[in-house]
Design an enzyme around this catalytic site. Sequence first.
Site, PDB file in Angstrom:
ATOM      1  N   ASP A 125       1.302  -0.839  -4.865  1.00  0.00           N
ATOM      2  CA  ASP A 125       0.495   0.336  -5.172  1.00  0.00           C
ATOM      3  C   ASP A 125       1.461   1.390  -5.699  1.00  0.00           C
ATOM      4  O   ASP A 125       2.090   2.119  -4.937  1.00  0.00           O
ATOM      5  CB  ASP A 125      -0.202   0.807  -3.889  1.00  0.00           C
ATOM      6  CG  ASP A 125      -0.972   2.106  -4.064  1.00  0.00           C
ATOM      7  OD1 ASP A 125      -1.085   2.586  -5.201  1.00  0.00           O
ATOM      8  OD2 ASP A 125      -1.453   2.637  -3.044  1.00  0.00           O
ATOM      9  N   SER A 183       0.815  -1.213   0.000  1.00  0.00           N
ATOM     10  CA  SER A 183       0.000   0.000   0.000  1.00  0.00           C
ATOM     11  C   SER A 183       0.848   1.263   0.000  1.00  0.00           C
ATOM     12  O   SER A 183       1.713   1.451   0.868  1.00  0.00           O
ATOM     13  CB  SER A 183      -0.905  -0.006   1.237  1.00  0.00           C
ATOM     14  OG  SER A 183      -1.432   1.272   1.505  1.00  0.00           O
ATOM     15  N   GLY A 184       0.574   2.164  -0.928  1.00  0.00           N
ATOM     16  CA  GLY A 184       1.272   3.440  -0.950  1.00  0.00           C
ATOM     17  C   GLY A 184       0.957   4.279   0.271  1.00  0.00           C
ATOM     18  O   GLY A 184       1.843   4.926   0.845  1.00  0.00           O
ATOM     19  N   LEU A 185      -0.309   4.283   0.680  1.00  0.00           N
ATOM     20  CA  LEU A 185      -0.697   5.005   1.893  1.00  0.00           C
ATOM     21  C   LEU A 185       0.051   4.464   3.100  1.00  0.00           C
ATOM     22  O   LEU A 185       0.620   5.221   3.897  1.00  0.00           O
ATOM     23  CB  LEU A 185      -2.209   4.890   2.113  1.00  0.00           C
ATOM     24  CG  LEU A 185      -2.725   5.366   3.476  1.00  0.00           C
ATOM     25  CD1 LEU A 185      -2.457   6.852   3.673  1.00  0.00           C
ATOM     26  CD2 LEU A 185      -4.206   5.051   3.630  1.00  0.00           C
ATOM     27  N   ARG A 206      -5.435   1.067 -12.698  1.00  0.00           N
ATOM     28  CA  ARG A 206      -6.424   1.528 -11.711  1.00  0.00           C
ATOM     29  C   ARG A 206      -7.225   2.695 -12.282  1.00  0.00           C
ATOM     30  O   ARG A 206      -6.663   3.738 -12.624  1.00  0.00           O
ATOM     31  CB  ARG A 206      -5.704   1.922 -10.424  1.00  0.00           C
ATOM     32  CG  ARG A 206      -6.567   2.544  -9.358  1.00  0.00           C
ATOM     33  CD  ARG A 206      -5.784   2.540  -8.058  1.00  0.00           C
ATOM     34  NE  ARG A 206      -6.167   3.617  -7.167  1.00  0.00           N
ATOM     35  CZ  ARG A 206      -5.643   3.792  -5.958  1.00  0.00           C
ATOM     36  NH1 ARG A 206      -4.697   2.970  -5.523  1.00  0.00           N
ATOM     37  NH2 ARG A 206      -6.026   4.793  -5.198  1.00  0.00           N
ATOM     38  N   HIS A 221     -12.098   1.752  -8.681  1.00  0.00           N
ATOM     39  CA  HIS A 221     -12.050   2.323  -7.336  1.00  0.00           C
ATOM     40  C   HIS A 221     -13.258   3.217  -7.084  1.00  0.00           C
ATOM     41  O   HIS A 221     -13.745   3.885  -7.990  1.00  0.00           O
ATOM     42  CB  HIS A 221     -10.760   3.139  -7.189  1.00  0.00           C
ATOM     43  CG  HIS A 221     -10.281   3.292  -5.790  1.00  0.00           C
ATOM     44  ND1 HIS A 221     -10.765   2.554  -4.743  1.00  0.00           N
ATOM     45  CD2 HIS A 221      -9.343   4.131  -5.249  1.00  0.00           C
ATOM     46  CE1 HIS A 221     -10.150   2.901  -3.631  1.00  0.00           C
ATOM     47  NE2 HIS A 221      -9.292   3.854  -3.910  1.00  0.00           N
ATOM     48  N   ASP A 225       0.843  10.627   1.758  1.00  0.00           N
ATOM     49  CA  ASP A 225       0.633   9.810   0.561  1.00  0.00           C
ATOM     50  C   ASP A 225       0.420  10.745  -0.628  1.00  0.00           C
ATOM     51  O   ASP A 225      -0.648  10.807  -1.224  1.00  0.00           O
ATOM     52  CB  ASP A 225      -0.577   8.895   0.765  1.00  0.00           C
ATOM     53  CG  ASP A 225      -0.780   7.935  -0.401  1.00  0.00           C
ATOM     54  OD1 ASP A 225       0.184   7.675  -1.136  1.00  0.00           O
ATOM     55  OD2 ASP A 225      -1.919   7.451  -0.562  1.00  0.00           O
ATOM     56  N   ASN A 244      -4.063  11.064  -2.100  1.00  0.00           N
ATOM     57  CA  ASN A 244      -4.808   9.859  -1.770  1.00  0.00           C
ATOM     58  C   ASN A 244      -6.261   9.979  -2.215  1.00  0.00           C
ATOM     59  O   ASN A 244      -6.899  11.025  -2.038  1.00  0.00           O
ATOM     60  CB  ASN A 244      -4.728   9.589  -0.262  1.00  0.00           C
ATOM     61  CG  ASN A 244      -5.318   8.250   0.096  1.00  0.00           C
ATOM     62  OD1 ASN A 244      -6.521   8.105   0.307  1.00  0.00           O
ATOM     63  ND2 ASN A 244      -4.467   7.237   0.168  1.00  0.00           N
ATOM     64  N   SER A 245      -6.779   8.889  -2.754  1.00  0.00           N
ATOM     65  CA  SER A 245      -8.129   8.901  -3.326  1.00  0.00           C
ATOM     66  C   SER A 245      -9.222   9.095  -2.289  1.00  0.00           C
ATOM     67  O   SER A 245     -10.333   9.516  -2.621  1.00  0.00           O
ATOM     68  CB  SER A 245      -8.373   7.598  -4.085  1.00  0.00           C
ATOM     69  OG  SER A 245      -7.460   7.449  -5.143  1.00  0.00           O
ATOM     70  N   GLU A 292      -2.239   4.105 -11.369  1.00  0.00           N
ATOM     71  CA  GLU A 292      -3.531   4.785 -11.471  1.00  0.00           C
ATOM     72  C   GLU A 292      -3.492   5.890 -12.517  1.00  0.00           C
ATOM     73  O   GLU A 292      -2.424   6.452 -12.807  1.00  0.00           O
ATOM     74  CB  GLU A 292      -3.940   5.343 -10.106  1.00  0.00           C
ATOM     75  CG  GLU A 292      -2.967   6.339  -9.537  1.00  0.00           C
ATOM     76  CD  GLU A 292      -3.196   6.586  -8.052  1.00  0.00           C
ATOM     77  OE1 GLU A 292      -3.430   7.756  -7.694  1.00  0.00           O
ATOM     78  OE2 GLU A 292      -3.125   5.638  -7.251  1.00  0.00           O
ATOM     79  N   ASP A 340       1.105   4.153  -7.407  1.00  0.00           N
ATOM     80  CA  ASP A 340       0.616   5.511  -7.670  1.00  0.00           C
ATOM     81  C   ASP A 340       0.477   5.724  -9.183  1.00  0.00           C
ATOM     82  O   ASP A 340      -0.104   4.899  -9.859  1.00  0.00           O
ATOM     83  CB  ASP A 340       1.534   6.551  -7.029  1.00  0.00           C
ATOM     84  CG  ASP A 340       1.556   6.427  -5.505  1.00  0.00           C
ATOM     85  OD1 ASP A 340       0.601   5.871  -4.942  1.00  0.00           O
ATOM     86  OD2 ASP A 340       2.536   6.876  -4.880  1.00  0.00           O
ATOM     87  N   LYS A 382       0.349  12.625  -7.127  1.00  0.00           N
ATOM     88  CA  LYS A 382      -0.997  12.211  -6.758  1.00  0.00           C
ATOM     89  C   LYS A 382      -1.351  12.698  -5.362  1.00  0.00           C
ATOM     90  O   LYS A 382      -0.497  13.184  -4.605  1.00  0.00           O
ATOM     91  CB  LYS A 382      -1.121  10.680  -6.836  1.00  0.00           C
ATOM     92  CG  LYS A 382      -0.129   9.869  -6.007  1.00  0.00           C
ATOM     93  CD  LYS A 382      -0.501   9.698  -4.533  1.00  0.00           C
ATOM     94  CE  LYS A 382      -1.813   9.013  -4.291  1.00  0.00           C
ATOM     95  NZ  LYS A 382      -1.696   7.537  -4.293  1.00  0.00           N
TER      96      LYS A 382
END
Length: 315
Positions: free
Chosen positions: A104, A65-67, A179, A210, A77, A141-142, A133, A106, A139
């Site tokens: 992940d 996970s990038g987060l 993504r 997502h 992130d 975080n979504s 993504e 990004d 980026k």
Amino acid sequence: MLGKAFLSLRAPLRFSRGFAGATKRSTTKLREMIRSPQLEFLMEAHNGLSARVVAETGFKGIWGSGLSISAAMGVRDANEASWTQVLDVLELMVDSSGLPILLDGDTGYGNYNNARRLVRKLEERGVAGVCIEDKVFPKQNSLLEGGRKENLAPIEEFCLKIKACKDFQRDPDFQVVARVEAFIAGWGLDEALKRAEAYREAGADAILIHSKKTDCGQIESFVKEWKNRHPLVIVPTKYYTTPTQKFRDWKISTVIWANHNLRASIAAMKDVSKKIFEAESLTPVEKTIVPVTEVFHLQRNEELVAADKKYLPKT
């Protein structure tokens, strides 16, 4: 000569990657998971220790996970951690777990050139795949509330980035997952489907769709129109109350449990730190935390003890 000798010594370590006796490449394992007719799961990990815990629990693969990796470094992130720093963490995760890891990745840390170089370096570290993504670099975080407006990359540009990654990989089983962030950016179903189909045609091995809605409506509408034309990956962090059986009914390929080891560890560390701070003593917490012997076990100290007996001179 020295460089060749060094590489020859290092290669067997790269092949075994954590657990002796493994004969199937991690890339092949991840490819089989993504193409499996059964629902598969990837569990989040963010360092070598958490990756080891995931492996011992019984999961077949890891979501890098990038987060979580950035949070474990103490940064946001938002591409504040460099991709080389992320690579160093991933190498420890691969070595400690022996599991296939889907990073992940990004946006691929830049344009097509950055993304394809990332793929090459991930392969060298034993990582099984990358998810990129279709947002622009840098980026955010979504799931971030109150952030800047999400901007998506032009479809053609992102398709060429996918193609560059697939063209540049050496291992044919290395997985590139595309993504789709259309729902996150406020677009509708038509845009999400248009992008997903374009990325499939560009060579993506799977599509991650997502959503940050607390219900599964957006995902369900996408699944119905997608008609299982290509492996589909989902991340139900926000719509977590949806029964897992629904994902099986929809013929989802892979579910990612995206950040829960990180969040669990934060809760535990806050609780323990608060109790020790207030009590000025270890008494309130000692019986509620793992013994030091469990830490030694996760570090595989028993292997080092056996190796000492084998390789250290007898005195």
